[in-house]
Enzyme design. Structure first.
Site, PDB file in Angstrom:
ATOM      1  N   LYS A 193       0.788  -1.223   0.000  1.00  0.00           N
ATOM      2  CA  LYS A 193       0.000   0.000   0.000  1.00  0.00           C
ATOM      3  C   LYS A 193       0.824   1.279   0.000  1.00  0.00           C
ATOM      4  CE  LYS A 193      -3.705  -0.256   2.500  1.00  0.00           C
ATOM      5  NZ  LYS A 193      -4.695  -0.641   3.526  1.00  0.00           N
ATOM      6  N   LYS A 199      -1.496  10.876   7.791  1.00  0.00           N
ATOM      7  CA  LYS A 199      -2.313  11.769   8.603  1.00  0.00           C
ATOM      8  C   LYS A 199      -3.647  11.069   8.861  1.00  0.00           C
ATOM      9  CE  LYS A 199      -3.628  15.818  10.258  1.00  0.00           C
ATOM     10  NZ  LYS A 199      -2.972  16.246  11.496  1.00  0.00           N
ATOM     11  N   HIS A 241     -15.993   7.785   3.126  1.00  0.00           N
ATOM     12  CA  HIS A 241     -15.292   6.839   2.254  1.00  0.00           C
ATOM     13  C   HIS A 241     -15.945   6.927   0.876  1.00  0.00           C
ATOM     14  CE1 HIS A 241     -13.469   2.742   1.288  1.00  0.00           C
ATOM     15  NE2 HIS A 241     -14.295   2.974   0.289  1.00  0.00           N
ATOM     16  N   LYS A 249     -18.281  -2.438   5.019  1.00  0.00           N
ATOM     17  CA  LYS A 249     -19.363  -1.613   4.466  1.00  0.00           C
ATOM     18  C   LYS A 249     -20.721  -2.281   4.679  1.00  0.00           C
ATOM     19  CE  LYS A 249     -15.965  -0.181   1.100  1.00  0.00           C
ATOM     20  NZ  LYS A 249     -15.293  -0.638  -0.142  1.00  0.00           N
ATOM     21  N   ARG A 259      -9.771  -5.811  -8.127  1.00  0.00           N
ATOM     22  CA  ARG A 259     -10.764  -6.865  -8.359  1.00  0.00           C
ATOM     23  C   ARG A 259     -12.133  -6.226  -8.543  1.00  0.00           C
ATOM     24  NH1 ARG A 259     -13.005  -5.843  -3.336  1.00  0.00           N
ATOM     25  NH2 ARG A 259     -11.474  -5.669  -1.668  1.00  0.00           N
TER      26      ARG A 259
HETATM   27  P1  ADP Z   1      -7.738  -1.993   4.476  1.00  0.00           P
HETATM   28  O1  ADP Z   1      -6.983  -2.378   3.247  1.00  0.00           O
HETATM   29  O2  ADP Z   1      -7.263  -2.710   5.697  1.00  0.00           O
HETATM   30  O3  ADP Z   1      -9.228  -2.033   4.281  1.00  0.00           O
HETATM   31  P2  ADP Z   1      -7.756   0.920   4.089  1.00  0.00           P
HETATM   32  O4  ADP Z   1      -6.546   1.712   3.810  1.00  0.00           O
HETATM   33  O5  ADP Z   1      -8.699   0.699   2.954  1.00  0.00           O
HETATM   34  O6  ADP Z   1      -7.317  -0.467   4.762  1.00  0.00           O
HETATM   35  O7  ADP Z   1      -8.559   1.575   5.283  1.00  0.00           O
HETATM   36  C1  ADP Z   1      -9.723   0.965   5.810  1.00  0.00           C
HETATM   37  C2  ADP Z   1     -10.543   1.959   6.570  1.00  0.00           C
HETATM   38  O8  ADP Z   1      -9.760   2.526   7.647  1.00  0.00           O
HETATM   39  C3  ADP Z   1     -11.010   3.167   5.757  1.00  0.00           C
HETATM   40  O9  ADP Z   1     -12.231   2.925   5.071  1.00  0.00           O
HETATM   41  C4  ADP Z   1     -11.179   4.215   6.848  1.00  0.00           C
HETATM   42  O10 ADP Z   1     -12.412   4.038   7.509  1.00  0.00           O
HETATM   43  C5  ADP Z   1     -10.031   3.889   7.816  1.00  0.00           C
HETATM   44  N1  ADP Z   1      -8.821   4.684   7.487  1.00  0.00           N
HETATM   45  C6  ADP Z   1      -7.769   4.323   6.731  1.00  0.00           C
HETATM   46  N2  ADP Z   1      -6.849   5.307   6.628  1.00  0.00           N
HETATM   47  C7  ADP Z   1      -7.339   6.350   7.339  1.00  0.00           C
HETATM   48  C8  ADP Z   1      -6.876   7.689   7.615  1.00  0.00           C
HETATM   49  N3  ADP Z   1      -5.716   8.131   7.142  1.00  0.00           N
HETATM   50  N4  ADP Z   1      -7.664   8.477   8.381  1.00  0.00           N
HETATM   51  C9  ADP Z   1      -8.834   8.035   8.855  1.00  0.00           C
HETATM   52  N5  ADP Z   1      -9.324   6.797   8.643  1.00  0.00           N
HETATM   53  C10 ADP Z   1      -8.594   5.963   7.897  1.00  0.00           C
END
Ligand code: ADP
Length: 457
Positions: free
Chosen positions: A116, A201, A208, A237, A292
């Site tokens: 990532k 941050k 989202h 979700k 995907r």
């Molecule tokens: P994963 O691959 O584990 O799903 P993501 O990067 O998609 O990780 O993040 C999953 C969720 O975590 C996001 O939908 C959000 O709710 C929260 N999240 C991720 N990064 C942040 C951030 N920088 N600030 C606030 N919430 C975050």
């Protein structure tokens, strides 16, 4: 075009791929575990192969078993659905070596998107906005402290190989950072076999928002009208909709053109979703790419009129974009909402597997249900709890909500618990109806519900 496609999945998504194949005149092979012998995906595929016992590690995740099933049946392509092997670059590579087309992006692109911090760097390089954060992996707590000092607290520590919300830690002040850094590294190592973490941050109450992308093998990328997926619990979700109540046509266009450029630059092909967080000022920041098809793809199909799964098959077969997406899919036609119907207790969220004794699907104008469940079917305890996706649409958001309300009421599932009552409560909430929510909505909503129940008791 392919003659025969093996579907390396189960449940509603396996059926969804079968629908697309039937419409294109492609023969289908289902694979199934012993627990899924009587499933609808087995019944509606042209052929079916049992690939192992109930546990997914020994069936749906067993690469040699899936590949053998494809070889024995003479399948020339594999659609992985979502979950299971869908983002496993090694699997995609084994498919290619075995002369079976993997329906998805090239393995090296999937691999890049799976790391990532690298995906983040690639997107930032191509001009897609990202949150302030570390440049790549952070090696030590000392380094993290110095970077966090520059960004400003709160920050979030995230696993480079992360997924499913694991390996993340929110840090609110410097004193908390060293222990949380160690915890995040340990969890990342245990869950993903890599201790690599990076820093970003932290946005306390983001929305989202994600963009569907299709890309052909000839350099053409189409970005679709966004999906709003802020109604989530523990990063899972629950309700998605398209378009987002908060995205303006100008912002949509700006992000779409940057994304098209970025996806071309990384050599992306086939379907993918680019996820963003939106801050309170309405600015979008990239967080990750899902390489995907996603659970919530139907709402995009409805507002754009494009069959995304057929699109995946056509693009994997080498078709050019205009044959798949004849005109820009950026402007939505009407509004669509999806409620994920899970087999779980709507109060405690405990899984609720078992036999469905009565089942009535809602219908009528603007209603679509993607499901593999039916009367007398058994929901096994071994897999994801999603049993149906209820999707409604309308000319306006209000009409889509009204249809969802009556469709939820007419959706009868007896014998197991489902999330239907929870959806009904969320849809009745004035903030939901006004489109005023973020990813913290469901938690707050559940806490208030609990308080109200306690004060009545
Ligand atoms: P994963 O691959 O584990 O799903 P993501 O990067 O998609 O990780 O993040 C999953 C969720 O975590 C996001 O939908 C959000 O709710 C929260 N999240 C991720 N990064 C942040 C951030 N920088 N600030 C606030 N919430 C975050």
């Amino acid at each position: 075009m392919f003659r025969k496609i093996l579907i390396a999945n189960r449940g509603e998504i396996a059926l969804r791929v079968i629908c697309a194949c039937k419409e294109l005149g492609i023969r289908t092979v289902a694979v199934y575990s012993e627990a899924d012998r009587h499933s609808l995906h087995v019944r509606f595929a042209d052929e079916a192969v049992c690939i192992g016992p109930a546990k997914s590690a020994r069936s749906y995740l067993d690469i040699p078993a899936v590949i053998s099933a494809a070889e024995v049946t003479g399948a020339d392509a594999i659609h992985p659905g979502y979950g299971f092997l869908s983002e496993n670059a090694d699997f995609a590579e084994v498919c290619e070596i075995s002369n079976i087309r993997f329906i998805g992006p090239p393995p090296d692109v999937t691999r890049l998107m799976g790391v990532k911090d690298k995906a983040r760097a690639a997107m930032a390089h191509a001009g897609v906005p990202t949150l302030p954060g570390s440049e790549g992996v952070v090696a030590s707590a000392e380094e993290a402290l110095s970077i966090a000092g520059g960004i400003g607290y709160p920050v979030i520590i995230k696993a480079s190989a992360g997924g499913g919300g694991r390996g993340m830690r929110i840090v609110r002040e410097p004193a908390d950072l060293p222990p949380l850094f160690t915890q995040a590294q340990q969890e990342a190592l245990a869950s993903f076999s890599s201790p690599d973490v990076y820093l970003e941050k932290y946005l306390p109450a983001p929305r989202h928002i994600e963009f569907q992308v299709l890309a052909d093998n000839h350099g053409r990328v189409e970005v679709f009208c966004e999906r709003e997926c802020s109604i989530q619990r523990r990063h899972q979700k629950l309700i998605e909709e398209s378009p987002s109540p908060r995205v303006t046509p100008e912002l949509r266009l700006e992000i779409a053109s940057k994304l098209a450029e970025a996806m071309r630059a990384v050599g992306y092909t086939n379907a993918g979703t680019v996820e963003f967080l939106m801050d309170e000022e309405g600015r979008l920041y990239f967080i990750e790419v899902n390489a995907r098809i996603q659970v919530e793809h139907p709402i995009t199909e409805i507002v754009t009129g494009i069959d995304l799964v057929k699109g995946q098959l056509l693009l994997a077969a080498g078709e050019r974009m205009p044959a798949v997406v004849p005109q820009s899919p950026l402007a939505p036609r009407g509004h669509a909402i999806e409620c994920r119907i899970n087999a779980e207790n709507p109060e405690t969220f405990a899984p609720s597997p078992g036999r469905i004794t009565a089942f009535n699907l809602p219908g009528g104008p603007g209603v679509r249900v993607d499901t593999a469940a039916h009367t007398d079917c058994v929901i096994p305890p071994y897999y994801d709890s999603l049993i149906a996706k209820l999707i409604t649409s309308g000319r306006s958001r209000a009409e889509a909500i009204a249809r969802m309300n009556r469709a939820l009421e007419m959706f009868v599932v007896e014998g197991i618990h489902t999330s239907i009552p929870l959806h009904q409560r969320i849809l009745a909430d004035p903030d939901f109806q006004a489109g005023c929510f973020d990813t913290t909505f469901v938690n707050r909503f559940l806490r208030e519900n609990q308080r109200n129940a306690a004060s009545k008791a």
